[in-house]
Write a protein that holds these residues in place. Structure first.
Motif, PDB file in Angstrom:
ATOM      1  N   ALA A   2       1.984   4.398  -8.567  1.00 27.26           N
ATOM      2  CA  ALA A   2       1.401   5.020  -7.381  1.00 27.26           C
ATOM      3  C   ALA A   2      -0.078   4.670  -7.265  1.00 27.26           C
ATOM      4  O   ALA A   2      -0.790   4.570  -8.259  1.00 27.26           O
ATOM      5  CB  ALA A   2       1.561   6.526  -7.449  1.00 27.26           C
ATOM      6  N   THR A   3      -0.520   4.489  -6.029  1.00 30.54           N
ATOM      7  CA  THR A   3      -1.930   4.249  -5.735  1.00 30.54           C
ATOM      8  C   THR A   3      -2.370   5.288  -4.722  1.00 30.54           C
ATOM      9  O   THR A   3      -1.759   5.417  -3.653  1.00 30.54           O
ATOM     10  CB  THR A   3      -2.139   2.839  -5.139  1.00 30.54           C
ATOM     11  OG1 THR A   3      -1.683   1.869  -6.070  1.00 30.54           O
ATOM     12  CG2 THR A   3      -3.596   2.581  -4.831  1.00 30.54           C
ATOM     13  N   ASP A  26       6.955   8.166   6.209  1.00 34.56           N
ATOM     14  CA  ASP A  26       7.211   8.394   4.788  1.00 34.56           C
ATOM     15  C   ASP A  26       8.398   7.517   4.377  1.00 34.56           C
ATOM     16  O   ASP A  26       9.448   7.535   5.012  1.00 34.56           O
ATOM     17  CB  ASP A  26       7.525   9.877   4.562  1.00 34.56           C
ATOM     18  CG  ASP A  26       7.444  10.289   3.111  1.00 34.56           C
ATOM     19  OD1 ASP A  26       6.600   9.740   2.386  1.00 34.56           O
ATOM     20  OD2 ASP A  26       8.230  11.151   2.702  1.00 34.56           O
ATOM     21  N   GLY A  27       8.216   6.709   3.344  1.00 35.89           N
ATOM     22  CA  GLY A  27       9.274   5.814   2.876  1.00 35.89           C
ATOM     23  C   GLY A  27       9.212   4.425   3.467  1.00 35.89           C
ATOM     24  O   GLY A  27       9.977   3.551   3.064  1.00 35.89           O
ATOM     25  N   ASP A  28       8.304   4.193   4.426  1.00 29.46           N
ATOM     26  CA  ASP A  28       8.159   2.862   5.015  1.00 29.46           C
ATOM     27  C   ASP A  28       7.474   1.918   4.045  1.00 29.46           C
ATOM     28  O   ASP A  28       6.603   2.319   3.273  1.00 29.46           O
ATOM     29  CB  ASP A  28       7.307   2.908   6.292  1.00 29.46           C
ATOM     30  CG  ASP A  28       8.022   3.499   7.484  1.00 29.46           C
ATOM     31  OD1 ASP A  28       9.239   3.776   7.383  1.00 29.46           O
ATOM     32  OD2 ASP A  28       7.360   3.693   8.528  1.00 29.46           O
ATOM     33  N   GLU A  31       2.280  -3.371   4.272  1.00 34.64           N
ATOM     34  CA  GLU A  31       1.504  -4.464   3.698  1.00 34.64           C
ATOM     35  C   GLU A  31       0.094  -3.976   3.400  1.00 34.64           C
ATOM     36  O   GLU A  31      -0.388  -3.027   4.029  1.00 34.64           O
ATOM     37  CB  GLU A  31       1.428  -5.642   4.675  1.00 34.64           C
ATOM     38  CG  GLU A  31       2.753  -6.315   4.936  1.00 34.64           C
ATOM     39  CD  GLU A  31       3.285  -7.063   3.731  1.00 34.64           C
ATOM     40  OE1 GLU A  31       2.501  -7.454   2.846  1.00 34.64           O
ATOM     41  OE2 GLU A  31       4.517  -7.267   3.675  1.00 34.64           O
ATOM     42  N   ARG A  32      -0.562  -4.622   2.461  1.00 37.05           N
ATOM     43  CA  ARG A  32      -1.956  -4.296   2.157  1.00 37.05           C
ATOM     44  C   ARG A  32      -2.799  -4.465   3.421  1.00 37.05           C
ATOM     45  O   ARG A  32      -2.587  -5.404   4.191  1.00 37.05           O
ATOM     46  CB  ARG A  32      -2.482  -5.225   1.063  1.00 37.05           C
ATOM     47  CG  ARG A  32      -3.907  -4.932   0.702  1.00 37.05           C
ATOM     48  CD  ARG A  32      -4.368  -5.806  -0.426  1.00 37.05           C
ATOM     49  NE  ARG A  32      -5.722  -5.443  -0.740  1.00 37.05           N
ATOM     50  CZ  ARG A  32      -6.616  -6.258  -1.205  1.00 37.05           C
ATOM     51  NH1 ARG A  32      -6.305  -7.508  -1.440  1.00 37.05           N
ATOM     52  NH2 ARG A  32      -7.829  -5.842  -1.458  1.00 37.05           N
ATOM     53  N   ASP A  33      -3.715  -3.553   3.646  1.00 32.03           N
ATOM     54  CA  ASP A  33      -4.651  -3.528   4.773  1.00 32.03           C
ATOM     55  C   ASP A  33      -4.009  -3.114   6.100  1.00 32.03           C
ATOM     56  O   ASP A  33      -4.690  -3.090   7.127  1.00 32.03           O
ATOM     57  CB  ASP A  33      -5.386  -4.865   4.942  1.00 32.03           C
ATOM     58  CG  ASP A  33      -6.300  -5.166   3.763  1.00 32.03           C
ATOM     59  OD1 ASP A  33      -6.843  -4.212   3.177  1.00 32.03           O
ATOM     60  OD2 ASP A  33      -6.464  -6.351   3.428  1.00 32.03           O
ATOM     61  N   ALA A  34      -2.726  -2.773   6.120  1.00 32.87           N
ATOM     62  CA  ALA A  34      -2.101  -2.244   7.338  1.00 32.87           C
ATOM     63  C   ALA A  34      -2.620  -0.822   7.556  1.00 32.87           C
ATOM     64  O   ALA A  34      -2.773  -0.055   6.605  1.00 32.87           O
ATOM     65  CB  ALA A  34      -0.588  -2.222   7.199  1.00 32.87           C
ATOM     66  N   VAL A  55       5.649   0.977  -0.803  1.00 31.98           N
ATOM     67  CA  VAL A  55       6.317   2.036  -0.047  1.00 31.98           C
ATOM     68  C   VAL A  55       5.403   3.247  -0.006  1.00 31.98           C
ATOM     69  O   VAL A  55       4.899   3.687  -1.038  1.00 31.98           O
ATOM     70  CB  VAL A  55       7.673   2.398  -0.697  1.00 31.98           C
ATOM     71  CG1 VAL A  55       8.331   3.558   0.027  1.00 31.98           C
ATOM     72  CG2 VAL A  55       8.590   1.181  -0.684  1.00 31.98           C
ATOM     73  N   ILE A  56       5.192   3.774   1.178  1.00 34.84           N
ATOM     74  CA  ILE A  56       4.273   4.896   1.352  1.00 34.84           C
ATOM     75  C   ILE A  56       4.998   6.226   1.167  1.00 34.84           C
ATOM     76  O   ILE A  56       6.132   6.390   1.609  1.00 34.84           O
ATOM     77  CB  ILE A  56       3.583   4.834   2.729  1.00 34.84           C
ATOM     78  CG1 ILE A  56       2.473   5.877   2.812  1.00 34.84           C
ATOM     79  CG2 ILE A  56       4.560   5.015   3.860  1.00 34.84           C
ATOM     80  CD1 ILE A  56       1.547   5.668   3.978  1.00 34.84           C
ATOM     81  N   THR A  57       4.343   7.143   0.494  1.00 36.09           N
ATOM     82  CA  THR A  57       4.825   8.504   0.328  1.00 36.09           C
ATOM     83  C   THR A  57       3.725   9.442   0.811  1.00 36.09           C
ATOM     84  O   THR A  57       2.628   9.421   0.255  1.00 36.09           O
ATOM     85  CB  THR A  57       5.153   8.807  -1.155  1.00 36.09           C
ATOM     86  OG1 THR A  57       6.119   7.878  -1.608  1.00 36.09           O
ATOM     87  CG2 THR A  57       5.693  10.211  -1.322  1.00 36.09           C
ATOM     88  N   HIS A  58       4.012  10.207   1.837  1.00 34.16           N
ATOM     89  CA  HIS A  58       3.012  11.125   2.381  1.00 34.16           C
ATOM     90  C   HIS A  58       2.769  12.266   1.399  1.00 34.16           C
ATOM     91  O   HIS A  58       3.698  12.934   0.977  1.00 34.16           O
ATOM     92  CB  HIS A  58       3.480  11.717   3.704  1.00 34.16           C
ATOM     93  CG  HIS A  58       3.639  10.701   4.792  1.00 34.16           C
ATOM     94  ND1 HIS A  58       4.089  11.031   6.034  1.00 34.16           N
ATOM     95  CD2 HIS A  58       3.385   9.365   4.846  1.00 34.16           C
ATOM     96  CE1 HIS A  58       4.124   9.964   6.802  1.00 34.16           C
ATOM     97  NE2 HIS A  58       3.701   8.930   6.103  1.00 34.16           N
TER      98      HIS A  58
END
Length: 68
Positions: A2-3, A26-28, A31-34, A55-58
């Motif tokens: 996680a970051t 959430d879950g999408d 890309e870096r810098d999006a 993958v993003i987690t809110h």
């Protein structure tokens, strides 16, 4: 791994921002810098980019205040 997304310095007297909206779901996969989230302060609305691809987690909901 996680970051965390860190909020940049927003001004000398601004200690928190409000999540105006999530630009990615959430879950999408992003890309870096999006641009992934918009933050509101008393003075500005600004998008924040993803620091890495993945993958993003809110961790907070739209409308929540987040500290600097």
């Amino acid at each position: 791994m996680a970051t965390d997304i860190t909020i940049p310095q927003l001004g000398e007297s601004i200690n928190e921002a409000v999540i105006a909206s999530w630009l990615k779901g959430d879950g999408d996969y992003v890309e870096r810098d999006a641009e992934i989230v918009e933050l509101d302060t008393d003075q500005v609305t600004m998008p924040l980019p993803a620091p890495v691809a993945g993958v993003i987690t809110h961790g907070a909901v739209a409308g929540a205040a987040v500290p600097r």
